[in-house]
Design an enzyme around this catalytic site. Structure first.
Site, PDB file in Angstrom:
ATOM      1  N   PHE A  87      70.900   7.696 -26.570  1.00 50.48           N
ATOM      2  CA  PHE A  87      70.034   8.027 -26.221  1.00 50.48           C
ATOM      3  C   PHE A  87      70.918   8.470 -24.377  1.00 50.48           C
ATOM      4  O   PHE A  87      69.569   8.565 -24.439  1.00 50.48           O
ATOM      5  CB  PHE A  87      68.772   6.912 -25.805  1.00 50.48           C
ATOM      6  N   THR A 109      67.659  16.786 -28.314  1.00 52.88           N
ATOM      7  CA  THR A 109      66.118  17.946 -28.235  1.00 52.88           C
ATOM      8  C   THR A 109      65.557  19.468 -28.626  1.00 52.88           C
ATOM      9  O   THR A 109      66.141  19.969 -28.217  1.00 52.88           O
ATOM     10  CB  THR A 109      66.135  17.985 -26.424  1.00 52.88           C
ATOM     11  N   ASP A 110      64.608  19.731 -28.721  1.00 54.90           N
ATOM     12  CA  ASP A 110      63.758  20.646 -29.293  1.00 54.90           C
ATOM     13  C   ASP A 110      64.321  21.286 -28.150  1.00 54.90           C
ATOM     14  O   ASP A 110      63.994  23.211 -28.140  1.00 54.90           O
ATOM     15  CB  ASP A 110      62.096  20.601 -29.640  1.00 54.90           C
ATOM     16  N   GLU A 111      64.754  21.563 -26.948  1.00 46.70           N
ATOM     17  CA  GLU A 111      64.911  22.716 -25.925  1.00 46.70           C
ATOM     18  C   GLU A 111      66.160  23.296 -26.180  1.00 46.70           C
ATOM     19  O   GLU A 111      66.277  24.622 -25.340  1.00 46.70           O
ATOM     20  CB  GLU A 111      64.818  21.195 -24.755  1.00 46.70           C
ATOM     21  N   TYR A 160      70.094  21.294 -17.995  1.00 46.83           N
ATOM     22  CA  TYR A 160      70.105  20.593 -18.623  1.00 46.83           C
ATOM     23  C   TYR A 160      70.220  20.798 -20.132  1.00 46.83           C
ATOM     24  O   TYR A 160      70.306  20.179 -21.639  1.00 46.83           O
ATOM     25  CB  TYR A 160      68.333  19.556 -18.467  1.00 46.83           C
ATOM     26  N   LYS A 163      72.673  19.338 -23.354  1.00 51.52           N
ATOM     27  CA  LYS A 163      72.619  18.848 -24.395  1.00 51.52           C
ATOM     28  C   LYS A 163      72.528  19.613 -25.801  1.00 51.52           C
ATOM     29  O   LYS A 163      73.044  19.290 -26.729  1.00 51.52           O
ATOM     30  CB  LYS A 163      71.056  18.652 -24.444  1.00 51.52           C
TER      31      LYS A 163
HETATM   32  P1  NAD Z   1      65.539   8.591 -19.792  1.00 49.13           P
HETATM   33  O1  NAD Z   1      66.104   9.111 -18.477  1.00 49.13           O
HETATM   34  O2  NAD Z   1      64.620   7.285 -19.759  1.00 49.13           O
HETATM   35  O3  NAD Z   1      66.454   7.117 -20.153  1.00 49.13           O
HETATM   36  C1  NAD Z   1      68.094   7.479 -20.061  1.00 49.13           C
HETATM   37  C2  NAD Z   1      69.111   6.245 -19.756  1.00 49.13           C
HETATM   38  O4  NAD Z   1      70.648   7.180 -20.178  1.00 49.13           O
HETATM   39  C3  NAD Z   1      68.477   5.685 -18.905  1.00 49.13           C
HETATM   40  O5  NAD Z   1      68.316   4.367 -19.076  1.00 49.13           O
HETATM   41  C4  NAD Z   1      70.335   6.079 -17.393  1.00 49.13           C
HETATM   42  O6  NAD Z   1      70.172   4.940 -17.084  1.00 49.13           O
HETATM   43  C5  NAD Z   1      71.324   5.631 -19.255  1.00 49.13           C
HETATM   44  N1  NAD Z   1      71.979   7.207 -18.458  1.00 49.13           N
HETATM   45  C6  NAD Z   1      72.074   8.034 -18.140  1.00 49.13           C
HETATM   46  N2  NAD Z   1      74.274   8.261 -17.722  1.00 49.13           N
HETATM   47  C7  NAD Z   1      74.098   7.196 -18.458  1.00 49.13           C
HETATM   48  C8  NAD Z   1      75.752   7.275 -18.543  1.00 49.13           C
HETATM   49  N3  NAD Z   1      76.965   8.437 -18.257  1.00 49.13           N
HETATM   50  N4  NAD Z   1      76.247   5.926 -19.143  1.00 49.13           N
HETATM   51  C9  NAD Z   1      75.202   5.304 -19.353  1.00 49.13           C
HETATM   52  N5  NAD Z   1      73.840   5.821 -19.923  1.00 49.13           N
HETATM   53  C10 NAD Z   1      73.649   6.196 -18.866  1.00 49.13           C
HETATM   54  O7  NAD Z   1      65.645   9.721 -20.689  1.00 49.13           O
HETATM   55  P2  NAD Z   1      65.185   9.441 -22.446  1.00 49.13           P
HETATM   56  O8  NAD Z   1      63.490  10.215 -21.546  1.00 49.13           O
HETATM   57  O9  NAD Z   1      64.227   8.007 -22.585  1.00 49.13           O
HETATM   58  O10 NAD Z   1      65.574  10.492 -23.062  1.00 49.13           O
HETATM   59  C11 NAD Z   1      66.508   9.380 -24.120  1.00 49.13           C
HETATM   60  C12 NAD Z   1      67.204  10.935 -24.804  1.00 49.13           C
HETATM   61  O11 NAD Z   1      66.105  11.921 -25.156  1.00 49.13           O
HETATM   62  C13 NAD Z   1      68.082  11.682 -24.182  1.00 49.13           C
HETATM   63  O12 NAD Z   1      68.877  11.917 -24.896  1.00 49.13           O
HETATM   64  C14 NAD Z   1      67.231  13.105 -23.885  1.00 49.13           C
HETATM   65  O13 NAD Z   1      67.973  14.038 -24.213  1.00 49.13           O
HETATM   66  C15 NAD Z   1      66.301  12.700 -25.060  1.00 49.13           C
HETATM   67  N6  NAD Z   1      65.454  13.670 -25.553  1.00 49.13           N
HETATM   68  C16 NAD Z   1      64.694  13.158 -24.147  1.00 49.13           C
HETATM   69  C17 NAD Z   1      62.263  13.450 -25.012  1.00 49.13           C
HETATM   70  C18 NAD Z   1      61.835  12.481 -23.822  1.00 49.13           C
HETATM   71  O14 NAD Z   1      60.533  13.976 -24.071  1.00 49.13           O
HETATM   72  N7  NAD Z   1      61.829  12.206 -22.693  1.00 49.13           N
HETATM   73  C19 NAD Z   1      62.242  13.969 -26.081  1.00 49.13           C
HETATM   74  C20 NAD Z   1      63.537  14.741 -26.598  1.00 49.13           C
HETATM   75  C21 NAD Z   1      64.907  14.059 -26.229  1.00 49.13           C
HETATM   76  O1  TDX Z   2      55.385  17.920 -12.203  1.00 44.58           O
HETATM   77  C1  TDX Z   2      55.336  18.812 -12.913  1.00 44.58           C
HETATM   78  N1  TDX Z   2      54.578  19.667 -13.187  1.00 44.58           N
HETATM   79  C2  TDX Z   2      54.010  20.357 -14.223  1.00 44.58           C
HETATM   80  O2  TDX Z   2      53.778  21.062 -14.543  1.00 44.58           O
HETATM   81  C3  TDX Z   2      56.153  18.755 -13.992  1.00 44.58           C
HETATM   82  C4  TDX Z   2      57.068  17.494 -13.354  1.00 44.58           C
HETATM   83  C5  TDX Z   2      55.627  19.153 -14.861  1.00 44.58           C
HETATM   84  N2  TDX Z   2      55.541  20.159 -15.472  1.00 44.58           N
HETATM   85  C6  TDX Z   2      55.406  20.575 -16.901  1.00 44.58           C
HETATM   86  C7  TDX Z   2      56.324  21.645 -16.632  1.00 44.58           C
HETATM   87  C8  TDX Z   2      56.895  21.397 -18.375  1.00 44.58           C
HETATM   88  O3  TDX Z   2      56.157  21.972 -18.696  1.00 44.58           O
HETATM   89  O4  TDX Z   2      55.133  20.174 -17.448  1.00 44.58           O
HETATM   90  C9  TDX Z   2      55.966  20.286 -18.989  1.00 44.58           C
HETATM   91  C10 TDX Z   2      56.396  18.696 -19.537  1.00 44.58           C
HETATM   92  O5  TDX Z   2      57.237  18.845 -17.768  1.00 44.58           O
HETATM   93  P1  TDX Z   2      58.603  17.208 -18.624  1.00 44.58           P
HETATM   94  O6  TDX Z   2      57.707  16.008 -17.976  1.00 44.58           O
HETATM   95  O7  TDX Z   2      59.805  18.179 -17.154  1.00 44.58           O
HETATM   96  O8  TDX Z   2      59.497  17.677 -19.382  1.00 44.58           O
HETATM   97  P2  TDX Z   2      59.770  19.021 -20.170  1.00 44.58           P
HETATM   98  O9  TDX Z   2      60.832  19.871 -19.098  1.00 44.58           O
HETATM   99  O10 TDX Z   2      59.262  19.408 -21.487  1.00 44.58           O
HETATM  100  O11 TDX Z   2      61.170  18.422 -21.137  1.00 44.58           O
HETATM  101  C11 TDX Z   2      61.180  17.075 -22.053  1.00 44.58           C
HETATM  102  O12 TDX Z   2      61.196  17.278 -23.231  1.00 44.58           O
HETATM  103  C12 TDX Z   2      61.989  17.651 -23.577  1.00 44.58           C
HETATM  104  C13 TDX Z   2      61.996  16.145 -21.597  1.00 44.58           C
HETATM  105  O13 TDX Z   2      62.035  16.317 -20.110  1.00 44.58           O
HETATM  106  C14 TDX Z   2      63.322  16.136 -22.078  1.00 44.58           C
HETATM  107  O14 TDX Z   2      64.179  14.825 -21.684  1.00 44.58           O
HETATM  108  C15 TDX Z   2      63.022  16.481 -23.138  1.00 44.58           C
HETATM  109  O15 TDX Z   2      64.345  16.853 -23.255  1.00 44.58           O
END
Ligand code: NAD
Ligand code: TDX
Length: 343
Positions: free
Chosen positions: A83, A127-129, A151, A155
């Site tokens: 993660f 990720t879907d991105e 980003y 990924k």
């Molecule tokens: P997050 O930013 O909350 O957590 C990331 C964690 O990774 C943190 O605890 C951070 O300290 C750790 N980290 C960062 N760099 C590091 C390094 N070099 N070595 C060790 N640890 C490190 O992220 P999240 O939202 O929990 O996402 C987790 C994973 O899921 C990511 O790979 C992200 O791309 C993927 N993902 C997230 C979402 C989303 O909506 N949040 C959706 C799809 C995929």
């Molecule tokens: O202040 C804001 N205002 C706003 O309109 C922020 C922070 C976001 N947004 C919009 C941008 C996006 O369309 O909301 C949507 C969601 O934004 P984020 O929470 O930044 O997510 P997104 O850019 O969609 O990416 C997320 O989903 C895929 C996660 O952050 C990624 O880690 C994951 O891979």
């Protein structure tokens, strides 16, 4: 044997680590504790003598080959779920260097160690991105990758490198691509927690552009259940989309949050858009569904519970919002508020 969860102190990783520990699995977390990492996310596990026995924490960087190999040799790791990532699109637009290091080079270091120690399963959390914006049909796993921000591109690099280790070395790799997660313990830089906490503080909710971008929301517990399911039922070398089936316009999600908190809609402000903003993310999850998995949590129910969690855990997010976040927020949003305000 133990499972290694890298990035296990972050939002999704901590939920997944808790899930593994509650199943009685010996769980090792490696996390750098960047601004996004927070051991408080696992406080319940650490403070409980029964669960703490199953848990070991290493503070460190996945790019540190020596440390990663040390953990593999000391801890008898058979499964790795990665993660660890720099995860916020806006931060990658301001400065991409850390993203290249962690999301690409870090994945390389983990893959090399996994190969050297012949582990049984390597799950790369993508990720879907990586698909870029959805124009018409929801993306399938076989569709081309077309990432459109630093980003997403980093990924995609980690995603394809993991795949290459399966093809080239037969390392048992599985790649998952999930849609937008929401739920407790999500860092307040992200859309849903930012809007909930700003509303609780009677601050402006900065909606990018016209707010008609679409995100498919999945509850973090549904996402973790899917990864768990894939560990048992997924096939090596395969990619699995994990979507919530909850496509919503951002503006509608913002209104829902304000309504739930009984706050005025005048808090919502259209601000300057994100550069290269992907208009819509949508995933076709029929591959995973055909194996027997589907998301359980309806978005509106999960969002209500999440709003409640942020109301009940103000010390958790206030500590974050009062720290490094102040400088980040001012820098990130100052120019947005100075931009065009749409109707
Ligand atoms: P997050 O930013 O909350 O957590 C990331 C964690 O990774 C943190 O605890 C951070 O300290 C750790 N980290 C960062 N760099 C590091 C390094 N070099 N070595 C060790 N640890 C490190 O992220 P999240 O939202 O929990 O996402 C987790 C994973 O899921 C990511 O790979 C992200 O791309 C993927 N993902 C997230 C979402 C989303 O909506 N949040 C959706 C799809 C995929
Ligand atoms: O202040 C804001 N205002 C706003 O309109 C922020 C922070 C976001 N947004 C919009 C941008 C996006 O369309 O909301 C949507 C969601 O934004 P984020 O929470 O930044 O997510 P997104 O850019 O969609 O990416 C997320 O989903 C895929 C996660 O952050 C990624 O880690 C994951 O891979």
């Amino acid at each position: 044997m133990a499972i290694l969860i890298t990035g296990g102190a972050g939002f999704i990783g901590s939920h997944f680590a808790r899930r593994m520990i509650h199943q009685g699995k010996r769980t090792v977390v490696l996390d750098k504790l960047t601004y996004a990492g927070n051991l408080e996310n696992l406080k319940d596990v650490v403070d409980n003598s029964k669960t703490s026995q199953l848990f070991k924490f290493y503070k460190g960087d996945i790019c540190n080959q020596e440390l990663v190999e040390h953990i593999f040799s000391e801890e008898d790791i058979d499964t790795l779920v990665n993660f660890a990532a720099e995860s916020h699109v806006d931060r990658s637009i301001s400065s991409a260097g850390n993203f290249i290091d962690t999301d690409m080079k870090g994945v390389f270091v983990l893959l090399e160690a996994a190969r050297r120690f012949s582990i049984k399963k390597f799950i790369q959390i993508s990720t879907d991105e990586v698909y870029g914006t959805t124009h018409k049909d929801a993306f399938r796993e076989t569709d081309a990758l077309n990432p459109s921000n630093p980003y997403a591109a980093s990924k995609a690099g980690g995603d394809r490198l993991a795949y290459a280790y399966w093809v080239t070395y037969e390392l048992p790799v599985i790649i998952t691509r999930a849609s937008n997660n929401y739920g407790p313990n999500q860092h307040p830089e992200k859309f849903i927690p930012l809007f909930i906490t700003n509303a609780l503080e009677d601050k402006v909710l900065p909606l990018y552009g016209d707010g008609r971008q679409v995100r498919d929301w999945i509850h973090v517990e549904d996402h973790c259940a899917a990864i768990d399911f894939i560990m048992d039922h997924g096939k090596d070398g395969e990619v699995y989309n994990i979507g919530g089936g909850n496509e919503r316009y951002n503006v509608d999600t913002a209104h829902f949050i304000l309504d739930e908190l009984r706050k005025s809609h005048s808090l919502l402000e259209h601000v300057k858009d994100r550069a290269g903003h992907d208009r819509r993310y949508a995933l076709d999850c029929s591959k995973l569904k055909s194996l027997g998995w589907k998301a359980q949590i309806k978005f509106e129910n999960g969002l209500k519970d999440t709003i409640q969690w942020y109301e009940d855990n103000q010390s958790w997010w206030k500590r974050i919002k009062n720290g490094e976040f102040v400088e980040y927020y001012n820098k990130q949003y100052k120019h947005r508020f100075a931009g065009t305000v749409l109707p």
